[in-house]
Structure formats: structure tokens, C-alpha cells
Design a protein around this motif. Sequence first.
Motif, PDB file in Angstrom:
ATOM      1  N   ILE A   2       0.665  -1.154  -0.125  1.00  0.00           N
ATOM      2  CA  ILE A   2       0.000   0.065   0.019  1.00  0.00           C
ATOM      3  C   ILE A   2       0.742   1.304   0.032  1.00  0.00           C
ATOM      4  N   PHE A   3       2.213   1.071   0.425  1.00  0.00           N
ATOM      5  CA  PHE A   3       3.144   2.305   0.385  1.00  0.00           C
ATOM      6  C   PHE A   3       3.949   2.353  -0.787  1.00  0.00           C
ATOM      7  N   LYS A   4       3.602   1.660  -1.750  1.00  0.00           N
ATOM      8  CA  LYS A   4       4.780   1.455  -2.993  1.00  0.00           C
ATOM      9  C   LYS A   4       4.950   2.914  -3.584  1.00  0.00           C
ATOM     10  N   ARG A   5       4.056   3.713  -3.857  1.00  0.00           N
ATOM     11  CA  ARG A   5       4.087   4.828  -4.283  1.00  0.00           C
ATOM     12  C   ARG A   5       3.894   5.965  -3.505  1.00  0.00           C
ATOM     13  N   SER A   6       3.769   5.857  -2.340  1.00  0.00           N
ATOM     14  CA  SER A   6       3.059   6.847  -1.416  1.00  0.00           C
ATOM     15  C   SER A   6       4.605   7.777  -0.861  1.00  0.00           C
ATOM     16  N   SER A   7       4.034   9.057  -0.598  1.00  0.00           N
ATOM     17  CA  SER A   7       5.113   9.948  -0.100  1.00  0.00           C
ATOM     18  C   SER A   7       4.988  10.011   1.545  1.00  0.00           C
ATOM     19  N   ILE A   8       5.947  10.526   2.207  1.00  0.00           N
ATOM     20  CA  ILE A   8       6.028  10.444   3.418  1.00  0.00           C
ATOM     21  C   ILE A   8       4.652  11.311   4.135  1.00  0.00           C
ATOM     22  N   HIS A   9       4.201  12.176   3.442  1.00  0.00           N
ATOM     23  CA  HIS A   9       3.170  12.646   3.790  1.00  0.00           C
ATOM     24  C   HIS A   9       1.590  12.067   3.562  1.00  0.00           C
ATOM     25  N   ASP A  10       1.649  11.194   2.854  1.00  0.00           N
ATOM     26  CA  ASP A  10       0.551  10.059   2.444  1.00  0.00           C
ATOM     27  C   ASP A  10       0.662   9.086   4.016  1.00  0.00           C
ATOM     28  N   VAL A  11       1.745   8.793   4.398  1.00  0.00           N
ATOM     29  CA  VAL A  11       1.979   7.925   5.465  1.00  0.00           C
ATOM     30  C   VAL A  11       1.540   8.505   6.673  1.00  0.00           C
ATOM     31  N   ARG A  12       1.944   9.784   6.875  1.00  0.00           N
ATOM     32  CA  ARG A  12       1.430  10.729   7.808  1.00  0.00           C
ATOM     33  C   ARG A  12      -0.056  10.726   8.066  1.00  0.00           C
ATOM     34  N   HIS A  25       3.775  10.886  17.560  1.00  0.00           N
ATOM     35  CA  HIS A  25       4.099  12.448  17.319  1.00  0.00           C
ATOM     36  C   HIS A  25       5.088  12.554  16.075  1.00  0.00           C
ATOM     37  N   TYR A  26       5.829  11.691  15.682  1.00  0.00           N
ATOM     38  CA  TYR A  26       6.818  11.923  14.822  1.00  0.00           C
ATOM     39  C   TYR A  26       6.690  10.574  13.892  1.00  0.00           C
ATOM     40  N   VAL A  27       7.051  10.686  12.597  1.00  0.00           N
ATOM     41  CA  VAL A  27       7.510   9.689  11.543  1.00  0.00           C
ATOM     42  C   VAL A  27       8.688   9.737  11.243  1.00  0.00           C
ATOM     43  N   TYR A  28       9.833   8.743  11.603  1.00  0.00           N
ATOM     44  CA  TYR A  28      10.893   8.420  10.877  1.00  0.00           C
ATOM     45  C   TYR A  28      11.076   8.072   9.695  1.00  0.00           C
ATOM     46  N   HIS A  29      11.595   8.760   8.596  1.00  0.00           N
ATOM     47  CA  HIS A  29      11.682   8.131   7.431  1.00  0.00           C
ATOM     48  C   HIS A  29      13.102   8.437   6.754  1.00  0.00           C
ATOM     49  N   ILE A  30      13.363   7.645   5.629  1.00  0.00           N
ATOM     50  CA  ILE A  30      14.555   7.919   4.941  1.00  0.00           C
ATOM     51  C   ILE A  30      14.258   8.704   3.486  1.00  0.00           C
ATOM     52  N   ASP A  31      14.792   9.957   3.642  1.00  0.00           N
ATOM     53  CA  ASP A  31      14.725  10.849   2.481  1.00  0.00           C
ATOM     54  C   ASP A  31      14.912   9.917   1.122  1.00  0.00           C
ATOM     55  N   LEU A  40       9.475  13.338  10.334  1.00  0.00           N
ATOM     56  CA  LEU A  40       8.437  14.428  10.121  1.00  0.00           C
ATOM     57  C   LEU A  40       7.495  14.582  11.349  1.00  0.00           C
ATOM     58  N   CYS A  41       7.092  15.813  11.736  1.00  0.00           N
ATOM     59  CA  CYS A  41       6.471  15.753  12.912  1.00  0.00           C
ATOM     60  C   CYS A  41       4.979  15.987  12.331  1.00  0.00           C
ATOM     61  N   LEU A  42       4.221  15.025  13.060  1.00  0.00           N
ATOM     62  CA  LEU A  42       2.733  14.756  12.832  1.00  0.00           C
ATOM     63  C   LEU A  42       1.832  16.246  12.636  1.00  0.00           C
ATOM     64  N   ASN A  43       1.912  16.863  13.950  1.00  0.00           N
ATOM     65  CA  ASN A  43       1.199  17.874  14.329  1.00  0.00           C
ATOM     66  C   ASN A  43       1.532  19.152  13.229  1.00  0.00           C
ATOM     67  N   SER A  44       3.038  19.456  13.313  1.00  0.00           N
ATOM     68  CA  SER A  44       3.531  20.799  12.609  1.00  0.00           C
ATOM     69  C   SER A  44       3.867  20.603  11.355  1.00  0.00           C
ATOM     70  N   ASP A  45       4.052  19.424  10.859  1.00  0.00           N
ATOM     71  CA  ASP A  45       4.366  19.144   9.474  1.00  0.00           C
ATOM     72  C   ASP A  45       6.069  19.349   9.238  1.00  0.00           C
ATOM     73  N   ASN A  46       6.895  19.957  10.507  1.00  0.00           N
ATOM     74  CA  ASN A  46       7.960  19.898  10.149  1.00  0.00           C
ATOM     75  C   ASN A  46       9.095  18.742   9.775  1.00  0.00           C
ATOM     76  N   ASP A  47       9.810  18.798   8.907  1.00  0.00           N
ATOM     77  CA  ASP A  47      10.401  17.717   8.484  1.00  0.00           C
ATOM     78  C   ASP A  47      11.960  18.111   8.664  1.00  0.00           C
ATOM     79  N   VAL A  48      12.676  17.065   9.980  1.00  0.00           N
ATOM     80  CA  VAL A  48      14.189  17.727  10.360  1.00  0.00           C
ATOM     81  C   VAL A  48      14.977  16.381  10.079  1.00  0.00           C
ATOM     82  N   GLN A  49      16.027  16.548  10.227  1.00  0.00           N
ATOM     83  CA  GLN A  49      17.175  15.701  10.357  1.00  0.00           C
ATOM     84  C   GLN A  49      17.161  14.844  11.803  1.00  0.00           C
ATOM     85  N   TYR A  50      17.260  13.735  11.658  1.00  0.00           N
ATOM     86  CA  TYR A  50      17.329  12.548  12.651  1.00  0.00           C
ATOM     87  C   TYR A  50      18.645  12.679  13.139  1.00  0.00           C
ATOM     88  N   ASP A  51      19.354  13.437  13.632  1.00  0.00           N
ATOM     89  CA  ASP A  51      20.779  13.412  14.196  1.00  0.00           C
ATOM     90  C   ASP A  51      20.850  13.119  15.473  1.00  0.00           C
TER      91      ASP A  51
END
Length: 146
Positions: A2-12, A25-31, A40-51
Amino acid sequence: GIFKRSSIHDVRDLLKKRFGTNRFHYVYHIDQTDNSDRVLCLNSDNDVQYDDEFYKSLCKTYGADLREKVFFFVDNRNVIGKDIPFQLVYQRRYGQPLLTKSAVLAHDVDDFSKIWQAMGRSRTMNETIFSIYKTGVVDGMADQGA
């Protein structure tokens, strides 16, 4: 899958629809463009480096409950065998695996084989519960272990 062509926003959007905004609260993903680790923060839609800095911030906020607040999304479009950062650090600190449950959503046998091999190389998957779906996730099945 179901995620074959999905963006991270679709997953969110799917996570918010299925679990609401309090469960994760967050979705980890590989760019997809540069294979960097992102959150990716589910509430604010901020997408930041997981460092290191962001991981420490998450630990300070959630402690051992971090694994309950971050949905780790890894699909077979990513570099197979790439470890999710800080799995071993988290396990040493809190005495439990960072990933508690995984759902394997594969398009076909070849996809499944690649994903399964990659998970087998992960150093912390021995204590993870897996759910393997032949088709899409049916209501009520997402909370069951395999």
C-alpha cells in the motif's frame, strides 16, 4: 504494498486517520532523494534531520517512551540494510529495543525477500514483533502481533 508509491505525507495522513494525533508524534523516514535520516512531525509538518542532537532532544522529552511516540517507516525504496540510527544507544540506555513492532508490507515475493533480508541484518530486531500482511492492513489487525 500500500506504500509502494506513497509519499511520507501520505504515510503521515494514514497514521493520523488510523491513530489520531496523540499516539505518534513523529514519523521517522529515509529521504528518497539523498537517503538521509529524517523525522516528520505529525502536528506541525516540520521535517528535520534525525541526528544526534534531535535524538537527544527526543530522549529528554520522552525517555524510554520514545519508541511509543515515533513511527519508524522504512520501505524497500531505501538503501537495503541501512540501520536506523541510535537503535543500539537506545537499547543500552533503556534496556529495551527502540523498535517494538514492525509491519512488513511487500508488493510481491521479491520485495518481501529484500525487506526480510535487511531486517535480518539489523542488530536490534531480535526483540521486535513482526506482522506480515499479504494484502492491505484490515481494521483491527494493526494491533495484533505475529
